[in-house]
Design an enzyme around this catalytic site. Structure first.
Site, PDB file in Angstrom:
ATOM      1  N   ARG A  70     114.418 102.615  76.825  1.00 57.56           N
ATOM      2  CA  ARG A  70     113.076 103.218  76.796  1.00 57.56           C
ATOM      3  C   ARG A  70     113.068 104.689  77.217  1.00 57.56           C
ATOM      4  O   ARG A  70     113.712 105.061  78.184  1.00 57.56           O
ATOM      5  CB  ARG A  70     112.160 102.412  77.726  1.00 57.56           C
ATOM      6  CG  ARG A  70     110.811 103.063  77.980  1.00 57.56           C
ATOM      7  CD  ARG A  70     109.820 102.050  78.414  1.00 57.56           C
ATOM      8  NE  ARG A  70     109.827 101.855  79.857  1.00 57.56           N
ATOM      9  CZ  ARG A  70     108.956 101.054  80.480  1.00 57.56           C
ATOM     10  NH1 ARG A  70     108.073 100.365  79.784  1.00 57.56           N
ATOM     11  NH2 ARG A  70     109.005 100.917  81.783  1.00 57.56           N
ATOM     12  N   ARG A 100     111.368  95.355  90.007  1.00 55.73           N
ATOM     13  CA  ARG A 100     110.063  95.172  89.365  1.00 55.73           C
ATOM     14  C   ARG A 100     109.971  93.808  88.688  1.00 55.73           C
ATOM     15  O   ARG A 100     108.934  93.135  88.730  1.00 55.73           O
ATOM     16  CB  ARG A 100     109.790  96.302  88.363  1.00 55.73           C
ATOM     17  CG  ARG A 100     109.148  97.502  89.032  1.00 55.73           C
ATOM     18  CD  ARG A 100     109.570  98.814  88.424  1.00 55.73           C
ATOM     19  NE  ARG A 100     109.132  98.974  87.058  1.00 55.73           N
ATOM     20  CZ  ARG A 100     109.837  99.613  86.116  1.00 55.73           C
ATOM     21  NH1 ARG A 100     111.021 100.108  86.385  1.00 55.73           N
ATOM     22  NH2 ARG A 100     109.353  99.739  84.910  1.00 55.73           N
ATOM     23  N   ARG A 142      97.760  92.727  89.103  1.00 58.38           N
ATOM     24  CA  ARG A 142      99.180  92.439  89.193  1.00 58.38           C
ATOM     25  C   ARG A 142      99.447  91.425  90.297  1.00 58.38           C
ATOM     26  O   ARG A 142     100.592  91.041  90.518  1.00 58.38           O
ATOM     27  CB  ARG A 142      99.885  93.730  89.560  1.00 58.38           C
ATOM     28  CG  ARG A 142     100.993  94.129  88.640  1.00 58.38           C
ATOM     29  CD  ARG A 142     101.368  95.534  89.089  1.00 58.38           C
ATOM     30  NE  ARG A 142     102.609  95.959  88.576  1.00 58.38           N
ATOM     31  CZ  ARG A 142     102.724  96.770  87.524  1.00 58.38           C
ATOM     32  NH1 ARG A 142     101.686  97.174  86.862  1.00 58.38           N
ATOM     33  NH2 ARG A 142     103.896  97.162  87.139  1.00 58.38           N
ATOM     34  N   LYS A 191     103.452  96.313  76.654  1.00 57.67           N
ATOM     35  CA  LYS A 191     102.030  96.439  77.013  1.00 57.67           C
ATOM     36  C   LYS A 191     101.452  97.799  76.624  1.00 57.67           C
ATOM     37  O   LYS A 191     100.397  97.869  76.019  1.00 57.67           O
ATOM     38  CB  LYS A 191     101.829  96.263  78.527  1.00 57.67           C
ATOM     39  CG  LYS A 191     102.047  94.871  79.041  1.00 57.67           C
ATOM     40  CD  LYS A 191     101.616  94.757  80.496  1.00 57.67           C
ATOM     41  CE  LYS A 191     102.338  95.694  81.425  1.00 57.67           C
ATOM     42  NZ  LYS A 191     103.664  95.303  81.867  1.00 57.67           N
ATOM     43  N   ARG A 238     112.090 107.220  82.306  1.00 53.19           N
ATOM     44  CA  ARG A 238     111.215 107.145  83.476  1.00 53.19           C
ATOM     45  C   ARG A 238     112.037 107.055  84.758  1.00 53.19           C
ATOM     46  O   ARG A 238     113.081 106.403  84.763  1.00 53.19           O
ATOM     47  CB  ARG A 238     110.332 105.893  83.360  1.00 53.19           C
ATOM     48  CG  ARG A 238     108.891 106.219  83.052  1.00 53.19           C
ATOM     49  CD  ARG A 238     108.108 105.006  82.705  1.00 53.19           C
ATOM     50  NE  ARG A 238     108.012 104.019  83.787  1.00 53.19           N
ATOM     51  CZ  ARG A 238     107.212 102.960  83.741  1.00 53.19           C
ATOM     52  NH1 ARG A 238     106.440 102.759  82.679  1.00 53.19           N
ATOM     53  NH2 ARG A 238     107.164 102.102  84.733  1.00 53.19           N
TER      54      ARG A 238
HETATM   55  P1  ADP Z   1     105.883  98.631  84.840  1.00 55.53           P
HETATM   56  O1  ADP Z   1     104.922  97.609  84.270  1.00 55.53           O
HETATM   57  O2  ADP Z   1     106.941  99.046  83.874  1.00 55.53           O
HETATM   58  O3  ADP Z   1     106.449  98.255  86.175  1.00 55.53           O
HETATM   59  P2  ADP Z   1     103.661 100.539  85.261  1.00 55.53           P
HETATM   60  O4  ADP Z   1     103.704 101.820  84.538  1.00 55.53           O
HETATM   61  O5  ADP Z   1     102.600  99.553  84.908  1.00 55.53           O
HETATM   62  O6  ADP Z   1     105.120  99.966  85.113  1.00 55.53           O
HETATM   63  O7  ADP Z   1     103.559 100.800  86.844  1.00 55.53           O
HETATM   64  C1  ADP Z   1     104.481 101.648  87.510  1.00 55.53           C
HETATM   65  C2  ADP Z   1     104.406 101.432  89.029  1.00 55.53           C
HETATM   66  O8  ADP Z   1     103.092 101.746  89.503  1.00 55.53           O
HETATM   67  C3  ADP Z   1     104.643 100.002  89.518  1.00 55.53           C
HETATM   68  O9  ADP Z   1     106.028  99.689  89.643  1.00 55.53           O
HETATM   69  C4  ADP Z   1     103.928 100.037  90.869  1.00 55.53           C
HETATM   70  O10 ADP Z   1     104.686 100.735  91.843  1.00 55.53           O
HETATM   71  C5  ADP Z   1     102.693 100.877  90.578  1.00 55.53           C
HETATM   72  N1  ADP Z   1     101.545 100.043  90.120  1.00 55.53           N
HETATM   73  C6  ADP Z   1     100.965 100.084  88.891  1.00 55.53           C
HETATM   74  N2  ADP Z   1      99.954  99.197  88.812  1.00 55.53           N
HETATM   75  C7  ADP Z   1      99.886  98.566  90.019  1.00 55.53           C
HETATM   76  C8  ADP Z   1      99.061  97.538  90.560  1.00 55.53           C
HETATM   77  N3  ADP Z   1      98.087  96.947  89.831  1.00 55.53           N
HETATM   78  N4  ADP Z   1      99.297  97.134  91.835  1.00 55.53           N
HETATM   79  C9  ADP Z   1     100.248  97.698  92.584  1.00 55.53           C
HETATM   80  N5  ADP Z   1     101.073  98.677  92.134  1.00 55.53           N
HETATM   81  C10 ADP Z   1     100.905  99.115  90.867  1.00 55.53           C
END
Ligand code: ADP
Length: 226
Positions: free
Chosen positions: A130, A173, A93, A17, A162
């Site tokens: 990654r 996740r 999400r 993404k 990360r």
């Molecule tokens: P990934 O898609 O690899 O899990 P992201 O960088 O998109 O990682 O998000 C990292 C973290 O930030 C998520 O695991 C969550 O804890 C939080 N987060 C991000 N976007 C949201 C969202 N829309 N709702 C709730 N938590 C979120």
């Protein structure tokens, strides 16, 4: 300059993404809004939001819908995203977030939701390899390293793994993705807003598929997005 657009990109962790949103933001000259990047920046700055987010993020848990939507709607109200649109990455999400986003955008709506599909076995391999820049978030991997050591090619920042790319947080996740985020695919499909695109192959090949899906949708809408 290509006309703007209001896009959401969905996909499992490691589906690409971030990389695709960056390419699309250049192609369509619209801002890439990543909730993960915004939250990581808040953690780095030690803001009250960042302090709240850190522990949940490290465990791979989601933050509350209201908190996220307040952060996202504040960002989308700024002039760049208001005027030309956005590419939203990491939000919605949950189905509740999708409903809140739809309500917030009214009378406009999203132009398209793109779901990047990659088999779980492949995302697990990608996530283990990654690496990201701590400053600008640029993505690398053990096989696509920066040119000099682990120094970011884009900004000179340090490139690291990360903190939530541990085996435990990754599996949590992905579990949450299946439970809470995957239902969004049917939700947007039922609203006629979804395009599914294979995320396997080179990043350039995936970008081409996504741009084709966006242009097909734009043409079906008579050459204009809302
Ligand atoms: P990934 O898609 O690899 O899990 P992201 O960088 O998109 O990682 O998000 C990292 C973290 O930030 C998520 O695991 C969550 O804890 C939080 N987060 C991000 N976007 C949201 C969202 N829309 N709702 C709730 N938590 C979120």
């Amino acid at each position: 300059m290509a006309a703007g657009a209001r896009l959401v990109v969905l996909g499992k962790q490691g589906a690409g993404k971030g990389t695709q949103c960056l390419s699309l933001s250049h192609h369509y000259v619209v801002t890439h809004v990543s909730t993960g990047d915004m939250l990581r920046e808040a953690v780095k700055q030690g803001t009250p939001l960042g302090r709240k987010a850190k522990e949940l993020m490290d465990r791979g848990e989601l933050l509350g819908d209201d908190l996220i939507m307040e952060m996202v709607s504040t960002r989308l109200a700024e002039s760049d995203t208001k005027d030309r649109g956005f590419i939203l990455d990491g939000c919605p999400r949950t189905v509740d977030q999708a409903r809140m986003l739809t309500d917030w955008l009214a009378p406009f709506d999203l132009d398209l939701v793109i779901d990047i599909e990659v088999p779980t076995s492949q995302v697990l391999r990608r996530l283990a390899s990654r690496r990201v820049c701590v400053d600008c978030g640029a993505n690398y991997s053990l096989t696509a390293r920066p040119m000099i050591g682990w120094t970011c090619d884009v900004c000179g920042g340090e490139v690291v793994q990360r903190e939530d790319d541990t085996e435990e947080a990754i599996s949590r996740r992905l579990e949450i993705y299946e439970l809470q985020t995957a239902p969004l695919i049917d939700w947007y499909q039922a609203r006629g807003q979804l395009a599914q695109v294979s995320g396997t192959g080179s990043p350039e090949a995936v970008t081409k598929r996504i741009v084709r899906a966006i242009e097909d949708t734009r043409n079906r809408k008579g050459g204009r997005f809302s």
